[in-house]
Design a protein around this motif. Sequence first.
Motif, PDB file in Angstrom:
ATOM      1  N   SER A  19       1.013  -1.332   0.108  1.00  0.00           N
ATOM      2  CA  SER A  19      -0.433   0.410  -0.248  1.00  0.00           C
ATOM      3  C   SER A  19       0.669   1.212  -0.282  1.00  0.00           C
ATOM      4  CB  SER A  19      -1.130   0.344   1.375  1.00  0.00           C
ATOM      5  OG  SER A  19      -1.921   1.147   1.308  1.00  0.00           O
ATOM      6  N   CYS A  20       1.589   1.035   0.982  1.00  0.00           N
ATOM      7  CA  CYS A  20       2.271   2.419   1.383  1.00  0.00           C
ATOM      8  C   CYS A  20       3.171   2.732   0.262  1.00  0.00           C
ATOM      9  CB  CYS A  20       3.328   2.373   2.444  1.00  0.00           C
ATOM     10  SG  CYS A  20       2.020   2.506   3.549  1.00  0.00           S
ATOM     11  N   ALA A  21       4.602   1.802  -0.208  1.00  0.00           N
ATOM     12  CA  ALA A  21       5.294   2.270  -1.115  1.00  0.00           C
ATOM     13  C   ALA A  21       4.878   1.964  -3.163  1.00  0.00           C
ATOM     14  CB  ALA A  21       6.337   0.780  -1.488  1.00  0.00           C
ATOM     15  N   PHE A  22       3.655   0.416  -3.302  1.00  0.00           N
ATOM     16  CA  PHE A  22       3.291   0.554  -4.135  1.00  0.00           C
ATOM     17  C   PHE A  22       2.306   0.992  -5.123  1.00  0.00           C
ATOM     18  CE2 PHE A  22       6.821  -2.857  -3.619  1.00  0.00           C
ATOM     19  CZ  PHE A  22       7.488  -2.844  -4.560  1.00  0.00           C
ATOM     20  N   GLY A  23       1.686   1.587  -4.424  1.00  0.00           N
ATOM     21  CA  GLY A  23      -0.301   1.577  -4.079  1.00  0.00           C
ATOM     22  C   GLY A  23      -0.648   0.369  -4.942  1.00  0.00           C
ATOM     23  N   ILE A  24      -0.830  -0.193  -4.485  1.00  0.00           N
ATOM     24  CA  ILE A  24      -1.103  -2.340  -4.315  1.00  0.00           C
ATOM     25  C   ILE A  24      -2.054  -2.170  -3.138  1.00  0.00           C
ATOM     26  CG2 ILE A  24      -1.391  -3.601  -5.713  1.00  0.00           C
ATOM     27  CD1 ILE A  24       0.884  -3.830  -7.126  1.00  0.00           C
ATOM     28  N   GLU A  25      -3.305  -2.272  -3.590  1.00  0.00           N
ATOM     29  CA  GLU A  25      -4.279  -3.269  -2.019  1.00  0.00           C
ATOM     30  C   GLU A  25      -3.782  -4.787  -2.243  1.00  0.00           C
ATOM     31  OE1 GLU A  25      -7.997  -2.470  -1.681  1.00  0.00           O
ATOM     32  OE2 GLU A  25      -8.345  -0.740  -1.697  1.00  0.00           O
ATOM     33  N   ILE A  26      -2.651  -5.403  -1.793  1.00  0.00           N
ATOM     34  CA  ILE A  26      -2.120  -7.051  -1.976  1.00  0.00           C
ATOM     35  C   ILE A  26      -2.902  -8.060  -1.325  1.00  0.00           C
ATOM     36  CG2 ILE A  26      -0.305  -8.286  -1.259  1.00  0.00           C
ATOM     37  CD1 ILE A  26       1.333  -6.080  -1.100  1.00  0.00           C
ATOM     38  N   ASN A  27      -3.593  -7.616  -0.079  1.00  0.00           N
ATOM     39  CA  ASN A  27      -4.358  -8.328   0.823  1.00  0.00           C
ATOM     40  C   ASN A  27      -4.286  -9.318   0.664  1.00  0.00           C
ATOM     41  OD1 ASN A  27      -6.720  -6.433   0.141  1.00  0.00           O
ATOM     42  ND2 ASN A  27      -7.679  -7.224  -1.345  1.00  0.00           N
ATOM     43  N   TYR A  70       2.227  10.147  -5.270  1.00  0.00           N
ATOM     44  CA  TYR A  70       4.058  11.024  -3.968  1.00  0.00           C
ATOM     45  C   TYR A  70       4.060   9.160  -2.813  1.00  0.00           C
ATOM     46  CZ  TYR A  70       1.353  15.200  -5.867  1.00  0.00           C
ATOM     47  OH  TYR A  70       0.742  16.124  -5.780  1.00  0.00           O
ATOM     48  N   ASP A  71       4.522   8.907  -3.572  1.00  0.00           N
ATOM     49  CA  ASP A  71       5.336   7.061  -2.483  1.00  0.00           C
ATOM     50  C   ASP A  71       6.349   6.872  -3.554  1.00  0.00           C
ATOM     51  OD1 ASP A  71       4.580   6.246  -5.096  1.00  0.00           O
ATOM     52  OD2 ASP A  71       2.194   4.844  -4.218  1.00  0.00           O
ATOM     53  N   PHE A  72       6.524   5.464  -3.852  1.00  0.00           N
ATOM     54  CA  PHE A  72       7.936   4.978  -3.331  1.00  0.00           C
ATOM     55  C   PHE A  72       8.023   4.865  -5.151  1.00  0.00           C
ATOM     56  CE2 PHE A  72      11.187   2.046  -4.124  1.00  0.00           C
ATOM     57  CZ  PHE A  72      12.299   2.458  -3.565  1.00  0.00           C
ATOM     58  N   ILE A  73       7.184   4.889  -5.205  1.00  0.00           N
ATOM     59  CA  ILE A  73       6.368   4.470  -7.628  1.00  0.00           C
ATOM     60  C   ILE A  73       6.551   5.562  -8.294  1.00  0.00           C
ATOM     61  CG2 ILE A  73       5.849   4.108  -8.819  1.00  0.00           C
ATOM     62  CD1 ILE A  73       6.722   1.147  -7.913  1.00  0.00           C
ATOM     63  N   ASP A  74       6.437   7.061  -7.846  1.00  0.00           N
ATOM     64  CA  ASP A  74       6.514   7.786  -8.451  1.00  0.00           C
ATOM     65  C   ASP A  74       7.669   8.215  -7.826  1.00  0.00           C
ATOM     66  OD1 ASP A  74       3.178   8.311  -8.552  1.00  0.00           O
ATOM     67  OD2 ASP A  74       3.176   9.998  -6.790  1.00  0.00           O
ATOM     68  N   THR A  75       8.452   8.536  -7.392  1.00  0.00           N
ATOM     69  CA  THR A  75       9.519   8.051  -7.126  1.00  0.00           C
ATOM     70  C   THR A  75      10.822   7.718  -7.838  1.00  0.00           C
ATOM     71  OG1 THR A  75      10.068   9.029  -4.187  1.00  0.00           O
ATOM     72  CG2 THR A  75      12.130   8.273  -5.840  1.00  0.00           C
ATOM     73  N   LEU A  76      10.385   6.515  -8.374  1.00  0.00           N
ATOM     74  CA  LEU A  76      10.484   5.354  -9.578  1.00  0.00           C
ATOM     75  C   LEU A  76      10.332   6.486 -11.157  1.00  0.00           C
ATOM     76  CD1 LEU A  76      11.172   2.379  -8.083  1.00  0.00           C
ATOM     77  CD2 LEU A  76      11.942   4.088  -7.625  1.00  0.00           C
ATOM     78  N   VAL A  77       9.520   6.616 -10.850  1.00  0.00           N
ATOM     79  CA  VAL A  77       9.132   7.551 -12.030  1.00  0.00           C
ATOM     80  C   VAL A  77       9.730   8.651 -12.874  1.00  0.00           C
ATOM     81  CG1 VAL A  77       7.032   8.245 -12.998  1.00  0.00           C
ATOM     82  CG2 VAL A  77       6.306   6.603 -11.871  1.00  0.00           C
ATOM     83  N   ASP A  78       9.658   9.479 -11.314  1.00  0.00           N
ATOM     84  CA  ASP A  78      10.578  10.646 -11.461  1.00  0.00           C
ATOM     85  C   ASP A  78      12.575  10.645 -11.933  1.00  0.00           C
ATOM     86  OD1 ASP A  78      10.979  13.956 -10.792  1.00  0.00           O
ATOM     87  OD2 ASP A  78      12.707  12.892  -9.772  1.00  0.00           O
ATOM     88  N   LEU A  79      12.201   9.044 -11.616  1.00  0.00           N
ATOM     89  CA  LEU A  79      13.788   8.750 -12.131  1.00  0.00           C
ATOM     90  C   LEU A  79      14.060   8.497 -13.253  1.00  0.00           C
ATOM     91  CD1 LEU A  79      15.143   7.291  -8.794  1.00  0.00           C
ATOM     92  CD2 LEU A  79      15.814   9.382  -9.676  1.00  0.00           C
ATOM     93  N   LYS A  80      12.950   7.831 -13.837  1.00  0.00           N
ATOM     94  CA  LYS A  80      12.985   7.290 -14.965  1.00  0.00           C
ATOM     95  C   LYS A  80      13.227   8.512 -16.073  1.00  0.00           C
ATOM     96  CE  LYS A  80      10.283   4.030 -18.134  1.00  0.00           C
ATOM     97  NZ  LYS A  80      10.011   3.049 -18.107  1.00  0.00           N
ATOM     98  N   LYS A  81      11.712   9.677 -16.139  1.00  0.00           N
ATOM     99  CA  LYS A  81      11.627  10.757 -16.412  1.00  0.00           C
ATOM    100  C   LYS A  81      13.042  11.705 -16.292  1.00  0.00           C
ATOM    101  CE  LYS A  81       6.417  10.789 -16.214  1.00  0.00           C
ATOM    102  NZ  LYS A  81       5.613  11.690 -15.384  1.00  0.00           N
ATOM    103  N   HIS A  82      14.189  11.781 -15.824  1.00  0.00           N
ATOM    104  CA  HIS A  82      14.850  12.855 -15.287  1.00  0.00           C
ATOM    105  C   HIS A  82      15.797  11.806 -15.013  1.00  0.00           C
ATOM    106  CE1 HIS A  82      12.147  15.788 -15.915  1.00  0.00           C
ATOM    107  NE2 HIS A  82      11.489  15.629 -14.600  1.00  0.00           N
ATOM    108  N   PRO A  83      16.690  10.644 -15.636  1.00  0.00           N
ATOM    109  CA  PRO A  83      17.483  10.192 -15.441  1.00  0.00           C
ATOM    110  C   PRO A  83      19.233  11.576 -14.981  1.00  0.00           C
ATOM    111  CG  PRO A  83      17.758  10.081 -17.760  1.00  0.00           C
ATOM    112  CD  PRO A  83      15.974  10.706 -17.116  1.00  0.00           C
ATOM    113  N   GLU A  84      18.832  12.135 -15.498  1.00  0.00           N
ATOM    114  CA  GLU A  84      19.816  13.332 -15.037  1.00  0.00           C
ATOM    115  C   GLU A  84      20.104  13.809 -13.689  1.00  0.00           C
ATOM    116  OE1 GLU A  84      15.932  16.260 -15.580  1.00  0.00           O
ATOM    117  OE2 GLU A  84      16.689  14.215 -17.135  1.00  0.00           O
ATOM    118  N   LYS A  85      19.471  13.431 -13.488  1.00  0.00           N
ATOM    119  CA  LYS A  85      19.405  13.934 -11.313  1.00  0.00           C
ATOM    120  C   LYS A  85      19.914  13.196 -10.431  1.00  0.00           C
ATOM    121  CE  LYS A  85      14.215  15.992 -11.331  1.00  0.00           C
ATOM    122  NZ  LYS A  85      13.415  15.643 -10.475  1.00  0.00           N
TER     123      LYS A  85
END
Length: 502
Positions: free
Chosen positions: A189-197, A268-283
């Motif tokens: 839930s907190c990192a992937f935005g998935i309800e794993i159940n 605004y979770d962990f996956i969003d940070t990975l999305v940002d890195l994919k869009k902006h690898p220069e970071k």
Amino acid sequence: MSWSIFEIVGYFAAILVLLYYYAASKLEFWEKRGVKGPKPILFFGNFKDVLLGRCSTTQVFEKAYYEFKSEQMIGVFGGHEPFLILKDPDLIKDVLIKDFSKFVNRNLQPVREVDPLSEHLFRLDAEKWKPLRSRLSPVFTSGKLKEMFHLLLECSDHFEKYVDRLVAKGEPIECREISAKFTTDVIGSCAFGIEINALSDEDSEFRAMGRRVFQPNWKSIIRDRLIEYPILFRIFGRFVIDHELIHFFQRITKEQIDYRIENNFCRYDFIDTLVDLKKHPEKLGLKEVDDVYLTAQAFVFFAAGFETSSITITNTLYELALNQSIQDKVRAEIKDVLEETDGKITYDCIRKMKYLDACFQETLRKYPVVLWLARKSTASYTFSGTKVSIPKGQQVFLPVYTIQNDPDIFPNPTVYDPERFNEENIKTRHPMYFLPFGDGPRNCIGARFAKNQSKVALIKILSKFKVEECEKTCKKYEINHKTLFILQPTHGIYVKMTKLEE
């Protein structure tokens, strides 16, 4: 040119003699530097029994630690590779904090072509680690943790109902499994935005994969041995890597990242940070960041996030079942604090539970999840106050489990005593004697997240249920010595739970 049988035998004999003297000279490394240690065996060093599966690396460190109790450091050999074990807390502080720049690297390096999931934050070298750490750190600030706290509470509500159903059956409860299901749901839930159940779905794919990450089997045991020998790992590693596990995490991570990019969705979770890195690898100082690299970061966050907390929750419940007076005291504190918030668990009220925190720390003292820490020098280095110099690339080990169970540091270490961590007692000890999350710039990035989810789970159980021994509760806690550096018991941890009167 023809060779006689005598010439051939003589030729091979000369090679063997040269190999012998070369190997023997390598084992003089620590003696030349004035560092004491157990006598190594040719070709095996001090790790013969580790290679034969008779003991663990931790046990080798522990034996050397007590054999050379008065030494600041001990020299051992893994084969012909010299390893340095540090015991002196000031020297440990130099490595982790004061001279961190000289010891920024860990000993295990990623081997992407063999194990794609190994190219993660925990293993990356200094050049790649530093920019990635700075980009991932904001996910774990107090502000971010507060924002996602409601997600943690939602999972804890499901957890409470799940435990309630189990308790109603009147059967012994296996703490490792229920704790792992809870932390798996939280990470999902907190990192992937998935309800794993995982709590409600016995066939949860995420939970099944979580078991495979840490469950010892013949492949994982061989893999852990090979990892210590990079050349052999590159040759044979692909035969003992769990390819199904790799494909699962690659699929899940790619699906989540692609969905958010295509739908312009932000959580605004962990996956969003990975999305940002994919869009902006220069970071990260890179031209491109591919899906394999991003998957490795998601994998290590999932693996570390669910296992470290679940085993700590488990071990705390086990000790509280054995120590009823401690359990009563921590329950009374939980009740008093929750009365101030009308029974609601809040981010801030957890900080008021000082005795709960002491129990949490005592659990990590007695059962540190990471049994030892390792660093590799990035330059030649002379240890402060000594004449001992090491070359660039030297592996240095900090025996966390052994230090935290040393009776000279923690009297009666087998006794579970949270009072060791009251303010007065903490001041009497060197801070480097307690390192469950490491220390310095390369400490555990998710330490605060781990504390939150562990304590919330404990609050939920202790405020509603009494935890006791039962016929299936283990009388002696046995550590699984087949794992490389993660603490795991060889058996299930069973307790009896009964619902408290309202």
